[in-house]
Design a protein around this motif. Structure first.
Motif, PDB file in Angstrom:
ATOM      1  N   TYR A  97       0.900  -1.306  -0.071  1.00 46.72           N
ATOM      2  CA  TYR A  97       0.068   0.045  -0.069  1.00 46.72           C
ATOM      3  C   TYR A  97       0.662   1.124   0.153  1.00 46.72           C
ATOM      4  CZ  TYR A  97      -3.560  -3.386   0.689  1.00 46.72           C
ATOM      5  OH  TYR A  97      -4.308  -4.721   0.412  1.00 46.72           O
ATOM      6  N   SER A 136       1.254   3.374  -2.668  1.00 44.27           N
ATOM      7  CA  SER A 136       0.448   4.260  -3.291  1.00 44.27           C
ATOM      8  C   SER A 136       1.271   4.471  -4.613  1.00 44.27           C
ATOM      9  CB  SER A 136       0.177   5.584  -2.571  1.00 44.27           C
ATOM     10  OG  SER A 136      -0.714   5.291  -1.743  1.00 44.27           O
ATOM     11  N   LYS A 140      -6.907   4.150  -6.490  1.00 44.97           N
ATOM     12  CA  LYS A 140      -6.698   4.977  -5.140  1.00 44.97           C
ATOM     13  C   LYS A 140      -6.434   3.732  -4.119  1.00 44.97           C
ATOM     14  CE  LYS A 140      -9.369   8.694  -6.266  1.00 44.97           C
ATOM     15  NZ  LYS A 140      -8.609   9.034  -7.627  1.00 44.97           N
ATOM     16  N   ASP A 156      -5.556   3.309  -0.295  1.00 41.82           N
ATOM     17  CA  ASP A 156      -5.790   3.786   1.233  1.00 41.82           C
ATOM     18  C   ASP A 156      -4.812   2.890   2.322  1.00 41.82           C
ATOM     19  OD1 ASP A 156      -6.586   4.694   3.894  1.00 41.82           O
ATOM     20  OD2 ASP A 156      -8.572   4.831   3.213  1.00 41.82           O
ATOM     21  N   ARG A 157      -3.862   3.411   2.475  1.00 42.18           N
ATOM     22  CA  ARG A 157      -3.024   2.759   3.436  1.00 42.18           C
ATOM     23  C   ARG A 157      -3.789   2.436   4.772  1.00 42.18           C
ATOM     24  NH1 ARG A 157       3.485   4.000   4.483  1.00 42.18           N
ATOM     25  NH2 ARG A 157       3.525   2.888   2.364  1.00 42.18           N
ATOM     26  N   THR A 179      -6.805   1.801   5.639  1.00 40.33           N
ATOM     27  CA  THR A 179      -7.721   0.544   5.900  1.00 40.33           C
ATOM     28  C   THR A 179      -7.163  -0.353   4.788  1.00 40.33           C
ATOM     29  OG1 THR A 179      -8.594   1.745   3.866  1.00 40.33           O
ATOM     30  CG2 THR A 179      -9.649   2.175   6.182  1.00 40.33           C
ATOM     31  N   LYS A 180      -5.774  -0.243   4.003  1.00 39.97           N
ATOM     32  CA  LYS A 180      -5.533  -1.465   3.355  1.00 39.97           C
ATOM     33  C   LYS A 180      -6.388  -1.645   2.276  1.00 39.97           C
ATOM     34  CE  LYS A 180      -2.089  -3.588   6.352  1.00 39.97           C
ATOM     35  NZ  LYS A 180      -1.056  -2.669   5.996  1.00 39.97           N
ATOM     36  N   THR A 181      -6.958  -0.461   1.733  1.00 34.42           N
ATOM     37  CA  THR A 181      -7.749  -0.844   0.355  1.00 34.42           C
ATOM     38  C   THR A 181      -7.284  -0.097  -0.566  1.00 34.42           C
ATOM     39  OG1 THR A 181      -9.749  -0.416   2.026  1.00 34.42           O
ATOM     40  CG2 THR A 181     -10.301  -0.153  -0.502  1.00 34.42           C
ATOM     41  N   TRP A 182      -7.352  -1.070  -1.830  1.00 40.76           N
ATOM     42  CA  TRP A 182      -6.789  -0.698  -3.310  1.00 40.76           C
ATOM     43  C   TRP A 182      -8.077  -0.654  -3.981  1.00 40.76           C
ATOM     44  CZ3 TRP A 182      -6.641  -2.642  -8.214  1.00 40.76           C
ATOM     45  CH2 TRP A 182      -5.687  -2.141  -9.066  1.00 40.76           C
ATOM     46  N   CYS A 195     -12.692  -3.282  -5.809  1.00 39.39           N
ATOM     47  CA  CYS A 195     -12.081  -2.819  -4.591  1.00 39.39           C
ATOM     48  C   CYS A 195     -11.834  -3.822  -3.878  1.00 39.39           C
ATOM     49  CB  CYS A 195     -13.519  -1.856  -3.844  1.00 39.39           C
ATOM     50  SG  CYS A 195     -12.825  -1.138  -2.292  1.00 39.39           S
ATOM     51  N   THR A 206      -9.952  -4.949  -0.044  1.00 38.38           N
ATOM     52  CA  THR A 206      -9.534  -4.373   1.229  1.00 38.38           C
ATOM     53  C   THR A 206      -8.900  -5.754   1.834  1.00 38.38           C
ATOM     54  OG1 THR A 206     -11.409  -2.878   1.475  1.00 38.38           O
ATOM     55  CG2 THR A 206     -10.382  -3.483   3.475  1.00 38.38           C
TER      56      THR A 206
END
Ligand code: SF4
Ligand code: SF4
Length: 115
Positions: A45, A47, A59, A61-62, A64-67, A106, A108
């Motif tokens: 994560y 980015s 996008k 989000d480090r 919430t570990k979401t890609w 998405c 997570t």
């Protein structure tokens, strides 16, 4: 006249030069650029893929570990594949299917609960 008859006969007896699309679909070329595939196994994560993406389609989000990939914003340039230090992104040679709805892919990562 005889010449034309030869052409007509040749066309009648030879295979067609075109495919009966969409009933006959051509296999994608081996190195064709298709859809982006994300594998969260090694992703850290960082980015980098999102920063390098010229279409702002990714996008990360480090916290919430979401890609997330905005699939229909992607211009299939391959920059994210080349820039990922963990090889978490690859590109398939298959095209994405057309759709009438915007698709966000998405992912997570499940974080194991702390004991
Ligand atoms: S560059 Fe690779 S490791 Fe970094 S967030 Fe993107 S997919 Fe994950
Ligand atoms: S292939 Fe290019 S446009 Fe698509 S997500 Fe990767 S960097 Fe962005």
């Amino acid at each position: 006249m005889l010449q034309m008859l030869k052409v007509v006969m040749a066309n009648l007896t030879s295979k067609p030069s075109t495919r009966l699309y969409p009933y006959t679909v051509r296999e994608p070329f081996e190195r064709a650029r298709g859809k982006i595939i994300f594998n969260d196994k090694n992703c850290v994560y960082c980015s980098l893929c999102a920063k390098k993406c010229p279409a702002s389609a990714i996008k990360v989000d480090r916290a919430t570990k979401t890609w997330t990939l905005d699939a229909y914003r992607c211009i299939i340039c391959g920059e994210c594949v080349n820039s990922c230090p963990k090889k978490s992104i690859t590109m398939s040679n298959e095209r994405r299917k057309p759709t009438q709805q915007k698709i966000y892919e998405c992912y997570t990562k499940e974080v194991p609960p702390t004991p």
